[in-house]
Design an enzyme around this catalytic site. Structure first.
Site, mmCIF file in Angstrom:
data_model
loop_
_atom_site.group_PDB
_atom_site.id
_atom_site.type_symbol
_atom_site.label_atom_id
_atom_site.label_comp_id
_atom_site.label_asym_id
_atom_site.label_seq_id
_atom_site.Cartn_x
_atom_site.Cartn_y
_atom_site.Cartn_z
ATOM 1 C CG HIS A 153 6.563 8.128 2.538
ATOM 2 N ND1 HIS A 153 5.864 8.382 3.704
ATOM 3 C CD2 HIS A 153 7.351 7.054 2.812
ATOM 4 C CE1 HIS A 153 6.215 7.503 4.625
ATOM 5 N NE2 HIS A 153 7.124 6.692 4.112
ATOM 6 C CB CYS B 140 5.717 -0.619 5.733
ATOM 7 S SG CYS B 140 6.133 0.537 4.408
ATOM 8 C CB CYS C 189 6.989 5.435 7.510
ATOM 9 S SG CYS C 189 8.586 5.488 6.679
#
Length: 397
Positions: free
Chosen positions: A353, A383, A91
């Site tokens: 996201h 994260c 990510c």
């Protein structure tokens, strides 16, 4: 050492990452090409002067395979002479791209570089890249005999460890939507969002400029009715401490998106007559327990603040990616962070996201927030799969 400065930063408005989402009809190469074109158009730079394009993308398979950053810059009309590479730190891929870009400028390897990211989760669903094979191997099986878990279980474990109840998670999530909706209404994203033409269900073409994942009417009562997303009898037996509170409402949605940041040396900006908007101050990357997976922003933040010589109260805004509500809440608890400074224009629970794009999306939003509010320092942390995190401190100029 030279300063690395941000001259411009742009993103697409989010699209729901499923068939029928606003951006689902557009090839991911074209999503990324659009933000690359926008940087050139907005700044007037000659793309032939770009030393490198470093892009983040997580699912590098199918339409996102074969170095999508290079494919996108060619589609955007950049000269053949401009190289590119695509990286994967899960990510945090495009945040790592920004680190590599800025560090290259500071070291003298680059004068002008673009950091960017893209993910089309509607066209290349999450989990596609292993093509049904075991990506871990026997060493991981021996080291973690009970098995690693997916991020939804990790979010449950964080909620349990930090004693975050369902109402707290849902209240935070509703506030993310409220802040994002207010930001849209007040025009806070106008400078960072660039339009992209889409064709709607009626066949009409229009410019997509508003984040599709934001739900202004989201409230705690509505979120309370959603069921647990990740509970199974097997996981419930293995993790009796979990209360099974993670739902679609307190998780980030599947998302399509792209974003890009133009980074250069101060000397190059002056030579081109461009005004830097911010500079990179400090960088850190950290690892943590891969079962908890999503806790590494905590040690990464400790590292970056120590490198910066700053305390948490010196920071004017924090962008902590809202993969799941427990992640920023646990982070804020550990640092005693001011909740008003945490994702002040909403976070990924509302804004989405788009995995490979999220790092430079957060950076884009952070730069604009500091300019709008007159803040000096901003901190971004993300994260990442397998228990990692990047952290970045920028300073508005």
């Amino acid at each position: 050492m030279r300063n690395a400065v941000i001259v411009d930063a742009v993103r697409l408005a989010s699209g729901k990452g499923k068939p029928g989402g606003a951006l689902s009809g557009i090839h991911p190469v074209e999503l990324l090409a659009q933000v690359l074109r926008a940087l050139v158009e907005r700044t007037g730079i000659d793309p032939a002067q770009v030393d490198d394009v470093i892009g983040g993308c997580v699912q590098q398979v199918g339409e996102q395979a074969l170095n999508i950053s290079r494919t996108a810059l060619l589609s955007a009309g950049f000269p053949d002479s401009v190289p590119a590479t695509t990286i994967d730190r899960q990510c945090g891929s495009s945040q790592q791209a920004a680190h590599f870009a800025a560090q290259g400028v500071m070291a003298g390897a680059y004068d002008i570089v673009i950091a960017c990211g893209v993910e089309s989760m509607s066209r290349i669903p999450m989990g596609t890249s292993p093509i049904g094979q075991n990506a871990s191997g026997p060493g991981i099986a021996a080291r973690y005999p009970e098995g690693l878990v997916h991020q939804g279980i990790s979010a449950e474990l964080i909620a349990a460890k930090w004693k975050l109840d369902r109402e707290t998670l849902d209240r935070f999530s509703a506030e993310s939507h409220r802040r994002a909706a207010a930001a849209i209404e007040n025009g806070y994203f106008d400078r960072e969002v660039v339009p992209i033409d889409i064709t709607d269900s009626s066949g009409a073409t229009r410019a997509h400029i508003v984040d599709e994942t934001v739900r202004a009417a989201t409230g705690v009562d509505g979120l309370a009715g959603l069921r647990s997303s990740f509970r199974t009898d097997e996981f419930a037996a293995r993790f009796p401490e979990a209360a099974w509170q993670i739902t679609p409402g307190n998780s980030s949605p599947l998302t399509d998106g792209a974003s890009a940041v133009l980074i250069m040396s101060e000397e190059a900006a002056a030579r081109l007559g461009l005004t830097p908007r911010a500079r990179f101050h400090s960088f850190a990357v950290a690892g943590d327990d891969p079962v908890f997976m999503l806790t590494a922003p905590i040690p990464a933040t400790r590292k970056v603040l120590a490198k910066a010589g700053l305390g948490i109260d010196d920071i004017d805004a924090y962008e902590v990616n809202e993969a799941f509500a427990p992640v920023p809440l646990a982070w804020a608890h550990e640092f005693g962070a001011d909740p008003a400074k945490l994702n002040p224009a909403g976070g990924a629970i509302a804004l989405g996201h788009a995995l490979g794009s999220s790092g430079t999306r957060l950076l884009t939003t952070l730069v604009n927030h500091l300019e709008r509010t007159g803040g000096r320092y901003g901190l971004q942390t993300m994260c990442e799969g397998a228990g990692m995190a990047n952290a970045t401190v920028i300073e508005r100029l």
